[in-house]
Design a protein around this motif. Sequence first.
Motif, PDB file in Angstrom:
ATOM      1  N   ASP A   1      -7.517  11.955 -15.099  1.00  0.00           N
ATOM      2  CA  ASP A   1      -6.423  12.223 -14.161  1.00  0.00           C
ATOM      3  C   ASP A   1      -6.665  11.375 -12.920  1.00  0.00           C
ATOM      4  OD1 ASP A   1      -4.396  13.139 -12.599  1.00  0.00           O
ATOM      5  OD2 ASP A   1      -4.932  15.262 -12.715  1.00  0.00           O
ATOM      6  N   CYS A   2      -6.257  10.108 -12.980  1.00  0.00           N
ATOM      7  CA  CYS A   2      -6.578   9.161 -11.911  1.00  0.00           C
ATOM      8  C   CYS A   2      -5.371   8.292 -11.559  1.00  0.00           C
ATOM      9  CB  CYS A   2      -7.725   8.245 -12.334  1.00  0.00           C
ATOM     10  SG  CYS A   2      -9.289   9.110 -12.588  1.00  0.00           S
ATOM     11  N   PRO A   3      -5.147   8.039 -10.261  1.00  0.00           N
ATOM     12  CA  PRO A   3      -4.038   7.176  -9.822  1.00  0.00           C
ATOM     13  C   PRO A   3      -4.484   5.725  -9.696  1.00  0.00           C
ATOM     14  CG  PRO A   3      -5.002   8.236  -7.921  1.00  0.00           C
ATOM     15  CD  PRO A   3      -5.814   8.685  -9.106  1.00  0.00           C
ATOM     16  N   TYR A   4      -4.897   5.123 -10.802  1.00  0.00           N
ATOM     17  CA  TYR A   4      -5.441   3.766 -10.748  1.00  0.00           C
ATOM     18  C   TYR A   4      -4.367   2.728 -10.388  1.00  0.00           C
ATOM     19  CZ  TYR A   4      -9.734   5.423 -13.035  1.00  0.00           C
ATOM     20  OH  TYR A   4     -10.906   6.059 -13.341  1.00  0.00           O
ATOM     21  N   ASP A   5      -3.184   2.847 -10.991  1.00  0.00           N
ATOM     22  CA  ASP A   5      -2.148   1.816 -10.856  1.00  0.00           C
ATOM     23  C   ASP A   5      -1.237   2.145  -9.678  1.00  0.00           C
ATOM     24  OD1 ASP A   5      -2.344   0.317 -13.770  1.00  0.00           O
ATOM     25  OD2 ASP A   5      -2.855   2.440 -13.871  1.00  0.00           O
ATOM     26  N   ARG A   6      -0.937   1.133  -8.864  1.00  0.00           N
ATOM     27  CA  ARG A   6      -0.198   1.389  -7.624  1.00  0.00           C
ATOM     28  C   ARG A   6       0.890   0.339  -7.390  1.00  0.00           C
ATOM     29  NH1 ARG A   6      -2.308   5.767  -4.369  1.00  0.00           N
ATOM     30  NH2 ARG A   6      -4.262   6.400  -5.371  1.00  0.00           N
ATOM     31  N   ILE A   7       1.813   0.712  -6.519  1.00  0.00           N
ATOM     32  CA  ILE A   7       2.827  -0.214  -5.999  1.00  0.00           C
ATOM     33  C   ILE A   7       2.837  -0.057  -4.488  1.00  0.00           C
ATOM     34  CG2 ILE A   7       5.271  -0.866  -5.953  1.00  0.00           C
ATOM     35  CD1 ILE A   7       5.567   0.381  -8.719  1.00  0.00           C
ATOM     36  N   VAL A   8       2.662  -1.172  -3.773  1.00  0.00           N
ATOM     37  CA  VAL A   8       2.689  -1.176  -2.311  1.00  0.00           C
ATOM     38  C   VAL A   8       3.790  -2.127  -1.870  1.00  0.00           C
ATOM     39  CG1 VAL A   8       1.396  -1.622  -0.194  1.00  0.00           C
ATOM     40  CG2 VAL A   8       0.208  -0.693  -2.202  1.00  0.00           C
ATOM     41  N   VAL A   9       4.677  -1.633  -1.026  1.00  0.00           N
ATOM     42  CA  VAL A   9       5.874  -2.375  -0.646  1.00  0.00           C
ATOM     43  C   VAL A   9       5.829  -2.704   0.847  1.00  0.00           C
ATOM     44  CG1 VAL A   9       8.386  -2.231  -0.399  1.00  0.00           C
ATOM     45  CG2 VAL A   9       7.297  -1.399  -2.477  1.00  0.00           C
ATOM     46  N   TYR A  10       6.220  -3.946   1.168  1.00  0.00           N
ATOM     47  CA  TYR A  10       6.336  -4.390   2.563  1.00  0.00           C
ATOM     48  C   TYR A  10       7.754  -4.890   2.803  1.00  0.00           C
ATOM     49  CZ  TYR A  10       5.889  -7.286   6.743  1.00  0.00           C
ATOM     50  OH  TYR A  10       6.076  -7.850   7.974  1.00  0.00           O
ATOM     51  N   GLY A  11       8.302  -4.542   3.980  1.00  0.00           N
ATOM     52  CA  GLY A  11       9.631  -5.012   4.372  1.00  0.00           C
ATOM     53  C   GLY A  11      10.619  -3.861   4.414  1.00  0.00           C
ATOM     54  N   GLN A  12      11.166  -3.585   5.595  1.00  0.00           N
ATOM     55  CA  GLN A  12      12.024  -2.415   5.752  1.00  0.00           C
ATOM     56  C   GLN A  12      13.265  -2.481   4.875  1.00  0.00           C
ATOM     57  OE1 GLN A  12      10.921   0.236   7.563  1.00  0.00           O
ATOM     58  NE2 GLN A  12      12.604   1.240   6.465  1.00  0.00           N
ATOM     59  N   THR A  13      13.832  -3.678   4.723  1.00  0.00           N
ATOM     60  CA  THR A  13      15.011  -3.815   3.854  1.00  0.00           C
ATOM     61  C   THR A  13      14.682  -3.384   2.435  1.00  0.00           C
ATOM     62  OG1 THR A  13      15.887  -5.643   5.161  1.00  0.00           O
ATOM     63  CG2 THR A  13      16.702  -5.435   2.916  1.00  0.00           C
ATOM     64  N   LEU A  14      13.530  -3.821   1.951  1.00  0.00           N
ATOM     65  CA  LEU A  14      13.110  -3.472   0.600  1.00  0.00           C
ATOM     66  C   LEU A  14      12.786  -1.984   0.499  1.00  0.00           C
ATOM     67  CD1 LEU A  14      12.503  -4.536  -2.227  1.00  0.00           C
ATOM     68  CD2 LEU A  14      10.186  -5.093  -1.446  1.00  0.00           C
ATOM     69  N   VAL A  15      12.086  -1.459   1.484  1.00  0.00           N
ATOM     70  CA  VAL A  15      11.723  -0.040   1.481  1.00  0.00           C
ATOM     71  C   VAL A  15      12.971   0.836   1.425  1.00  0.00           C
ATOM     72  CG1 VAL A  15      10.715   1.818   2.875  1.00  0.00           C
ATOM     73  CG2 VAL A  15       9.524  -0.376   2.669  1.00  0.00           C
ATOM     74  N   ASP A  16      13.996   0.458   2.189  1.00  0.00           N
ATOM     75  CA  ASP A  16      15.230   1.247   2.223  1.00  0.00           C
ATOM     76  C   ASP A  16      15.969   1.238   0.888  1.00  0.00           C
ATOM     77  OD1 ASP A  16      14.752   1.872   4.850  1.00  0.00           O
ATOM     78  OD2 ASP A  16      16.096   0.345   5.672  1.00  0.00           O
ATOM     79  N   MET A  17      15.684   0.251   0.039  1.00  0.00           N
ATOM     80  CA  MET A  17      16.353   0.169  -1.260  1.00  0.00           C
ATOM     81  C   MET A  17      15.670   1.011  -2.336  1.00  0.00           C
ATOM     82  SD  MET A  17      17.292  -3.855  -1.569  1.00  0.00           S
ATOM     83  CE  MET A  17      18.505  -4.625  -0.495  1.00  0.00           C
TER      84      MET A  17
END
Length: 306
Positions: A226-242
């Motif tokens: 039970d581990c959160p190995y795989d991740r997604i990290v997002v930069y940029g407010q326009t992208l975050v809002d989508m």
Amino acid sequence: MTSWLHLLLLQLLWPCVSPFKVCAFNAQHFGEKKAANDEVMDALVKIVQRCDICLVQEVQDPKGLAVSKLLQALNRPADLFLAVVSPSIGRKSYTEQYVFIYKKEKILVSDQYQYEDNHPSQPDVFAREPYIVRFTVRSPALRDLVIIPQHTEPDKAAVELEALYDVFTDVSSRWRCQNVVMMGDFNAGCSYLSKKKRRSLRLYTDTDFHWLISDNTDTTVRESTDCPYDRIVVYGQTLVDMVTSAGIYNFTKELRLTEAQALKVSDHYPVEMNLDLTFDSCLSLLPSISLILLGLLTAVGTKTVF
């Protein structure tokens, strides 16, 4: 209403209800041996074809035969997908490739390059340096999208993730990009990266970066882990809002596989995020939809479609 008109309207309106999906999947030693397994390939096709862009990691295919076979299966019967394949990256005899598979009708590749891990104070930090791709999305709402992949060495996860911030600054300076995604098998959990260590990372302390896969998300296939190995990290407010949602694709459940069958595909689940480009897509389709509706109204008036 006649069936062909139904189908035409569905095709036109599909972008208004379909999210733009970006995925990352550690396919666990994907090469010629796995490509020769029909059951594994069937599952891989079903996993990848859901995504508009899918980063596939742990690809070991120097001859290109396995990736070619996967693309052929994805493009049967329609020619929908293309791929960007990195060189073999790694140390000594163990190497891997990053592979980006994307839908060619929605996306173009505008640039790509291999990050050189030669910082004077910390040379050779990465076991597998990122191979970075810049995409042009066929949408005025999101023209530019840069993806930085990373598959960390488990015991060096904290060090490599800290250095990933330097990769981001290098990319930002090089391309002046605003919408950036870092994703992959970060080994960002359990014994490899404690919550305390993660909170010290610049990718975490800088509030412009958004971690979309939570610490409570299990990205592993085995029921015993039970581990959160795989991740997604997002930069940029326009992208975050989508971003409308993010999580895993549990292919064991969705494809009705046993754990043993699923583990033949991979011991990781894909992580994915959905982007809402629907408003922009629908606006671009308004002229076509208007013409169709006008034709329908005319047909109704002459009693030809009922």
